[in-house]
Design a protein around this motif. Structure first.
Motif, PDB file in Angstrom:
ATOM      1  N   ALA A 183      -8.953  -8.030   6.432  1.00 42.84           N
ATOM      2  CA  ALA A 183      -9.040  -8.191   4.888  1.00 42.84           C
ATOM      3  C   ALA A 183      -7.857  -8.409   4.457  1.00 42.84           C
ATOM      4  O   ALA A 183      -7.889  -9.192   3.387  1.00 42.84           O
ATOM      5  N   ARG A 233      -0.909  -9.462  -2.649  1.00 44.89           N
ATOM      6  CA  ARG A 233      -1.957  -9.935  -2.406  1.00 44.89           C
ATOM      7  C   ARG A 233      -3.118  -9.268  -1.288  1.00 44.89           C
ATOM      8  O   ARG A 233      -4.181  -8.947  -1.493  1.00 44.89           O
ATOM      9  N   ARG A 236      -4.369  -5.872  -2.678  1.00 44.97           N
ATOM     10  CA  ARG A 236      -5.684  -6.075  -3.275  1.00 44.97           C
ATOM     11  C   ARG A 236      -6.670  -6.102  -2.360  1.00 44.97           C
ATOM     12  O   ARG A 236      -7.905  -5.536  -2.331  1.00 44.97           O
ATOM     13  N   ASN A 237      -6.606  -7.055  -1.619  1.00 48.28           N
ATOM     14  CA  ASN A 237      -7.507  -7.510  -0.600  1.00 48.28           C
ATOM     15  C   ASN A 237      -8.198  -6.283   0.332  1.00 48.28           C
ATOM     16  O   ASN A 237      -9.404  -5.829   0.481  1.00 48.28           O
ATOM     17  N   ALA A 241     -11.682  -4.273   0.281  1.00 48.62           N
ATOM     18  CA  ALA A 241     -12.384  -4.243   1.601  1.00 48.62           C
ATOM     19  C   ALA A 241     -12.720  -2.804   1.894  1.00 48.62           C
ATOM     20  O   ALA A 241     -13.807  -2.604   2.668  1.00 48.62           O
ATOM     21  N   ASP A 248     -12.954  -9.406  -6.274  1.00 43.63           N
ATOM     22  CA  ASP A 248     -13.086 -10.289  -5.301  1.00 43.63           C
ATOM     23  C   ASP A 248     -11.911 -10.386  -4.561  1.00 43.63           C
ATOM     24  O   ASP A 248     -10.780 -10.646  -5.351  1.00 43.63           O
ATOM     25  N   PRO A 249     -11.939 -10.495  -3.187  1.00 43.74           N
ATOM     26  CA  PRO A 249     -10.547 -10.730  -2.450  1.00 43.74           C
ATOM     27  C   PRO A 249     -10.251 -12.208  -2.516  1.00 43.74           C
ATOM     28  O   PRO A 249     -10.929 -13.117  -2.861  1.00 43.74           O
ATOM     29  N   ALA A 250      -8.857 -12.305  -1.948  1.00 45.65           N
ATOM     30  CA  ALA A 250      -8.239 -13.766  -2.044  1.00 45.65           C
ATOM     31  C   ALA A 250      -7.869 -13.832  -0.597  1.00 45.65           C
ATOM     32  O   ALA A 250      -7.029 -13.835  -0.214  1.00 45.65           O
ATOM     33  N   PRO A 251      -9.058 -14.256   0.445  1.00 46.58           N
ATOM     34  CA  PRO A 251      -8.550 -14.290   1.745  1.00 46.58           C
ATOM     35  C   PRO A 251      -8.040 -15.765   1.873  1.00 46.58           C
ATOM     36  O   PRO A 251      -7.880 -16.735   1.198  1.00 46.58           O
TER      37      PRO A 251
END
Length: 341
Positions: A183, A233, A236-237, A241, A248-251
């Protein structure tokens, strides 16, 4: 009996915030420290705690080593901007857990030369570094469900930017850890092998059954715009997770690396001026020269060749131009198709 009494002694550290209070609260971990310039002085470790309803507790730490900066950047930024309504559960933010080392810009504490990441479980009546370790061991880690401890190479190493977890006996705990590595979505993700694991924060957390994730994001005693962005980033992801933050994640794509054994590491047996023959991210073959070390006491002597001990990818290197015998000068990772299960 004496050892039992030492283990049960109360910590001298006190928090100026209530870990159960709702909302966003900023304060300190205060450790009394009597010294020449302050007889009743204290070590003040900045702290933020965010509580909002039911959910996991995530413990976020940086500057376990004081010359590693991506984590503190991401965590000071998060602490300044976080809103309680974005949180589900509790987030404990400690941007510089070894605050004396962080202020000095050194790997170890300038007070006692203690390496916090080799000081666990610590002692409540020990050195300043041991007291900090003891507080994390007995107060903070038991609160946590998930622990993210940011690292980078500091002044003496440079890494491909990666997020990592360890292979563990408890496969459910291991799977949860690697789920959060995935994640985080650093450019590289690593199945980590430690070569000096005694007294580590990682081990303390994992032995308690916590989901533990760490990073190595660059190095050289500084942070770049790229590596700080990866930290911000990825943080936050991971919080999303873990179920501790809404959004919303930034994968982003990640390449997995394995560190299967000690052949991943190359050490200098001679001191001198090092020249690297491959760069970070370059593929290497077993026995390929990856660096050479020039003796510097006199001219006319041949360089000593450092060779890779396995096929793989150059994932870390010694950073300053001069090395000493015993220094780790290169780490080779092995590319794998997907994360370990």
């Amino acid at each position: 009996m004496l050892q039992t009494q030492i283990q049960l002694a109360p910590s001298p550290i006190s928090a100026t915030v209530d870990f159960e209070a709702p909302g966003v609260n900023h304060g300190f971990l205060r450790l009394p420290y009597s010294r020449d310039d302050a007889a009743w002085g204290s070590v003040m470790i900045p702290l933020s705690v965010v509580n909002n309803g039911a959910g996991p507790t995530v413990l976020l730490t940086g500057a376990n080593h004081g010359d590693e900066y991506e984590g503190p950047i991401a965590l000071f930024d998060l602490a300044s901007a976080i809103r309680a309504e974005d949180v589900t559960g509790r987030i404990i933010i400690i941007p510089a857990m070894n605050h004396p080392a962080f202020l000095a810009g050194t790997r170890t504490s300038p007070i006692d030369r203690g390496n916090l990441n080799r000081s666990f479980p610590g002692r409540p009546d020990g050195t300043v570094t041991q007291k900090i370790a003891d507080y994390f061991q007995r107060v903070l880690l038991p609160m946590a469900d998930v622990v993210l401890d940011f690292h980078s190479g500091g002044k003496t190493l440079d890494f491909l930017p990666y997020c990592a977890a360890h292979i563990l006996p408890d496969k459910r705990q291991q799977e949860q850890s690697f789920d959060l590595v995935r994640a985080f979505a650093a450019p590289w993700s690593v199945r980590m092998l430690e070569i000096d694991a005694v007294g580590m924060y990682d081990t303390a957390a994992e032995d308690m059954g916590k989901v533990f994730v760490t990073t190595e994001l660059g190095g050289g005693g500084t942070a770049s715009a790229r590596t700080a962005g990866i930290a911000r980033r990825g943080l936050r992801n991971l919080l999303i997770a873990a179920g501790a933050m809404r959004g919303d994640p930034a994968p982003t794509p990640t390449q997995w690396l394995d560190m299967p054994d000690a052949d991943c590491f190359a050490f200098a047996e001679d001191g001198g001026l090092i020249e690297f023959l491959v760069d970070l991210g370059d593929p290497v073959r077993r026995d390929q020269p990856v660096a050479r070390i020039f003796p510097v006491a006199r001219t006319g002597l041949p360089a000593v060749i450092i060779r890779a001990r396995r096929d793989g990818v150059m994932m870390a290197r010694h950073f300053p131009g001069l090395v000493k015998p015993g220094d780790c000068v290169a780490v080779i990772g092995v590319e794998i198709e997907d994360e370990p299960c």
